[in-house]
Design an enzyme around this catalytic site. Sequence first.
Site, PDB file in Angstrom:
ATOM      1  N   GLU A   1       1.316  -7.080  -0.510  1.00  0.00           N
ATOM      2  CA  GLU A   1       2.049  -6.676  -1.716  1.00  0.00           C
ATOM      3  C   GLU A   1       3.461  -7.241  -1.714  1.00  0.00           C
ATOM      4  OE1 GLU A   1       0.418  -5.611  -3.989  1.00  0.00           O
ATOM      5  OE2 GLU A   1      -1.365  -4.936  -2.927  1.00  0.00           O
TER       6      GLU A   1
ATOM      7  N   HIS B   1       3.488 -10.589  -3.179  1.00  0.00           N
ATOM      8  CA  HIS B   1       3.602 -10.603  -4.646  1.00  0.00           C
ATOM      9  C   HIS B   1       5.060 -10.433  -5.071  1.00  0.00           C
ATOM     10  CE1 HIS B   1      -0.553 -10.763  -5.916  1.00  0.00           C
ATOM     11  NE2 HIS B   1      -0.886  -9.720  -5.191  1.00  0.00           N
TER      12      HIS B   1
ATOM     13  N   HIS C   1       6.914 -13.552  -4.530  1.00  0.00           N
ATOM     14  CA  HIS C   1       6.506 -14.539  -5.537  1.00  0.00           C
ATOM     15  C   HIS C   1       7.337 -14.337  -6.814  1.00  0.00           C
ATOM     16  CE1 HIS C   1       2.809 -16.726  -7.505  1.00  0.00           C
ATOM     17  NE2 HIS C   1       3.863 -17.495  -7.425  1.00  0.00           N
TER      18      HIS C   1
HETATM   19 ZN   LIG Z   1      -2.809  -9.011  -4.530  1.00  0.00          ZN
END
Ligand SMILES: [Zn+2]
Length: 761
Positions: A541, A544, A547
């Site tokens: 997570e 993410h 990102h």
């Molecule tokens: Zn994911």
Amino acid sequence: MADRGDIFDSEEDDSVRTTSTAGTTLALAALLGATVACVGYHAKPGTAEPAAATEETMTETVPTEQATAADNPLLQQWSGPYNGVPAFDRMDLADLEPAFEVAMAENLAELDAIADNPEPPTFENTIVAMERAGDTLGRVFPYFAIWSSNLSSPEFRQIQGRIAPKLAAFGSKIIQNTKLFERVAAVHDGDEVAGLRPDEQRLVQLAYDEFARNGATLEGAAKERYAAINQRLAELYTQFANNVLADEEGYVLYLDESQLGGLPESFVQAAAAAAEERGHAGEYAVTNTRSSMDPFLTYSDERDLRETVWRTYYSRGDNGDEHDNNAIITEILKLRDERVELLGYDNYAQWRLEDRMAKTPERALELMEAVWPAALARVDEEVADMQAVADSEGAEIEIAPWDYRYYSEKVRKAKYDLDSDEVKQYLQLDKLRQAMFFVAGELFGFEFKPVPEGSVPVYHPDVTAWEVTDRASGELVGVWYFDPFARTGKRSGAWASTYRGHESFDGEVTVVVSNNANFIKGAPGEPVLISWDDAETMFHEFGHALHSLSSNVAYPTLNGGVRDYTEFQSQLLERWLLTAPVIDHYLVHTKTGEPIPAELVAKIKNAKTFNEGFATTEYLASALIDMKLHTTDPDGLDPDAFERRTLARLHMPDEIPMRHRTPQFGHIFSGEGYSAGYYGYLWADVLTADAAEAFADAPGGFYDKALAKRLVEHLFAPRNAVDPAEAYRAFRGRDAKIDALMRDRGFPVPGDAAPGGRSSD
Ligand SMILES: [Zn+2]
């Protein structure tokens, strides 16, 4: 992810940008429960995405609440530090629906103004103007996401039910705005494009595709037929989902005390409660769901009962009664085929994959077929191992599908048993968070510091907020919230949500993002210990979040994701959990402070490849059938016969069923989120393994400075501003190969004589 189970991986990114305007699309995504939700490296999705909402015409009336819009906190510009943060301390559910009404109306008015512009269409007055639209709606969504995932309640769900069809209608209205599309098309086809930057050219293409791929190019009878097909499909998706649900609720097996042999106490307790709930107090209910079926088949000593449970579960939607899904499947496939034919495609999969990283069904199939033989070979070995156990016990059976989980558990215990309590002693929540910050510092140059107390509002006292800056320049990157603990009203699992994405076309906008989990709080002052799977999920997570934080895109739409690509970055970050500095400084024993011993790490790694034949085969069989169903002429297709015939041609082992048999495959028939897209998990796994190997082989290993720079520059920061295949090539110097994935799964790497190509970028 612990059980590779039924956690729905609802990617924020793909659904976030379902229409091309900036704010609007966040809407549709979050509505479908889709902030970035995630599961770990291997988890396969289980539940279907919600059926597509039916289209309704939006009311034209200006909401009466508009008079008070000025006072609605959910509509306000964000204020406070860090370029403004959401007013999480001023959330009142009564404001949500009026806020949506106002924000949607405003967004439509903005788009109408662009469509009605008397000036000739240009990139600036059309495409860029569309990027600017929807700002208010974009601010309402974080609140919606919080109520939906972190603070849900029956009152909220009622409001959500009312907002859903309005948002669907809102989305349709944008796609059907002919004047707007004509301007987008004029820019797309005009001379100006050639002089734009590459990311701007891509933005124009994405905007154009969003309309064209959804029927905006059609006229007259074709346009009407297109709309009628969508309407009918929405009905069929709902029926499909309802039928599976009816069969899950309609078949319950009640056991008496003499039939509980082998079942763990936790299962027995849950089964007793489930029976009591259904008016069968004193008995034990095995319900027809994966969460009940899977442990029952793993532990029950009663072979006949295992067979009953297995047959009932894998017959969902396929019982020849009023809940049978076969006719619905045929109709769905025909309608999808007809719809994409109107747009000029040969088959549904071709349309679906065009904007994915794989680009064509052939390339996705090629990848699946390259992995398939190794999975089958591994199944042979697994079955032989299990048969040996059964023989040594004098069972006098031949391993059947309802024996697989049962005997594989016995093999696991004998060969790969990991004491999860022992592992947990090295996994302290706070240390893991520090480890993530350390990795973010080394790879991304980010520094995380707690915000000054009281400076950033939160919606619950458990939530903490962190300031993220660039270590070298000291510049603000964004704000990261962490909401780690379980509580009533919070959805299960772990996920990341982006509340404000990066953009720079109208001035630099910094990121606001969160990570969310469901850990159980420890006693005051005691460290919170978590499982290995949970630790991997935390890193996932956080991937993410990184990102989002590392985005350098100019325009909001370019933050959007590509379904077979957006899980790659997060999966990749999981690999840093087992790097030396993390092990030495953060995976330390809660009492002694000693790093986790090498032999325990080896055991963890070893356990990862256990039962991989089963896991890969049941998943790939579903992914292959999905792709073949959507590349085959659906006229006269009988789903049952098709499934049987296709599996026979693939030499599917008798001992394993598809993870989701066709009549219960909600991912692909309860909506379109995963249709012709179930392969995406494997695709992302290939990229993950291949990229991780680049680090393993680099001079500086996982902390190689030069490679880390390329990682951020090519794989994280551009988001969707660069074609993912090109971005990957720029990072790796070549397309991804499947070799690393095969090694990860403990499969032999195919030689040159292997069928299919090995290129899989
Ligand atoms: Zn994911």
